[in-house]
Write a protein that holds these residues in place. Structure first.
Motif, short mmCIF file in Angstrom:
data_model
loop_
_atom_site.label_atom_id
_atom_site.label_comp_id
_atom_site.label_asym_id
_atom_site.label_seq_id
_atom_site.Cartn_x
_atom_site.Cartn_y
_atom_site.Cartn_z
N GLY A 63 23.71 18.94 11.37
CA GLY A 63 23.34 18.64 10.00
C GLY A 63 24.00 19.56 9.00
O GLY A 63 24.50 19.12 7.96
N VAL A 64 24.04 20.85 9.32
CA VAL A 64 24.68 21.83 8.43
C VAL A 64 26.16 21.52 8.28
O VAL A 64 26.71 21.51 7.16
N MET A 65 26.82 21.27 9.40
CA MET A 65 28.26 21.00 9.34
C MET A 65 28.55 19.68 8.63
O MET A 65 29.52 19.57 7.88
N GLY A 66 27.71 18.69 8.88
CA GLY A 66 27.89 17.42 8.19
C GLY A 66 27.73 17.56 6.69
O GLY A 66 28.50 16.98 5.90
N ASP A 67 26.76 18.36 6.28
CA ASP A 67 26.52 18.57 4.85
C ASP A 67 27.69 19.28 4.18
O ASP A 67 28.11 18.91 3.08
N VAL A 68 28.21 20.31 4.84
CA VAL A 68 29.31 21.06 4.22
C VAL A 68 30.57 20.19 4.17
O VAL A 68 31.35 20.27 3.22
N PHE A 69 30.75 19.33 5.15
CA PHE A 69 31.92 18.44 5.14
C PHE A 69 31.80 17.42 3.99
O PHE A 69 32.78 17.12 3.31
N LYS A 70 30.59 16.92 3.78
CA LYS A 70 30.38 15.99 2.68
C LYS A 70 30.62 16.68 1.34
O LYS A 70 31.17 16.07 0.41
N LYS A 71 30.22 17.95 1.25
CA LYS A 71 30.34 18.67 -0.01
C LYS A 71 31.78 19.03 -0.34
O LYS A 71 32.21 18.91 -1.50
#
Length: 250
Positions: free
Chosen positions: A67-75
């Motif tokens: 989840g953390v990595m997915g969020d930073v990639f989206k950002k």
């Protein structure tokens, strides 16, 4: 070295090596996500240049890490760097082969090694989408030798980190993703807080280091940023020993 416009994830980043590495990446212009189960030792809003974000959680929780990595990639639209600095050294529970607490063995392996499997498996596809990437994993010179006062789970987990890093290097090479490890020697960090309570232990340790001093978290950060950077673009699947010459002793 410049990391401007790049995105990094650093585990074990509440203090010690991980925090030093994360701060240096941010100072060099990177957007850095710091992951740790503990609160950060400093006020991250004071970090200049790049942006930092602290994600509190357990690195052995695959869904959390994903989840953390997915969020930073989206950002940011990218993931360029991964630093696995999460680790524990439990002197009171992790001892010799005959004495070590087996429940502690399992948890040490989870924190030191399983977390690396988790972060790498979620970082690799995002780095492929980015078009390249670089990883550095914190092992230890204890992975390369025995010890008459061993912490067997710690040492075994750090040796496994070296092996896994090489495998990840092979898995990512075709996509321009590099994976290396650093092997710190004795280092002044919160993990060695016993030196604060008994400075004689530190002096005894430093007496056998050829350069005459323990390492610092800045020494480890310098080595890590070099391996992450384009200056090391032809280096993958290897390990950098950062120990003041200790392993070179006869």
């Amino acid at each position: 070295m410049s990391f401007t416009g790049k995105t990094a994830v650093v585990t074990g980043a509440a203090g010690g090596m991980g925090l030093n590495i994360a701060q240096d990446l941010a100072k060099q212009g990177a957007y850095v996500v710091l992951i740790d189960i503990k609160e950060s030792a400093i006020d991250l809003t004071q970090t200049k240049q790049g942006t930092t974000y602290f994600a509190k959680g357990d690195v052995t929780d695959s869904a959390f890490v994903q989840g953390v990595m997915g969020d930073v990639f989206k950002k940011t639209g990218r993931l360029d760097y991964l630093v696995n600095a999460a680790g524990v050294l439990w002197f009171d529970k992790d001892k010799s082969t005959e004495q070590t607490d087996l429940d502690s063995w399992d948890r040490i392996m989870e924190i030191n090694l399983k977390s690396m499997v988790i972060t790498c498996r979620h970082a690799l596809p995002l780095m492929r989408k980015t078009g390249s990437g670089s990883m550095v994993h914190v092992a230890s010179i204890q992975a390369m030798r025995g010890d008459d006062k061993p912490q067997v789970a710690y040492q075994a987990s750090k040796a496994a980190i070296i092996s896994l890093s090489k495998t990840v290097a092979m898995e990512g090479a075709a996509d321009g993703i590099r994976s290396n490890s650093i092997l710190p020697g004795p280092t002044l960090s919160p993990m060695q807080d016993r030196w604060v309570h008994d400075p004689s232990i530190q002096r005894s340790t430093e007496s056998v280091i050829p350069l005459g001093r323990a390492g610092t978290t800045q020494d480890m950060s310098n080595a890590t940023l070099f391996l992450l950077s384009d200056n090391a673009s032809y280096i993958t699947g290897t390990e950098l020993i950062v120990d003041g010459g200790l392993l070179a002793r006869p």
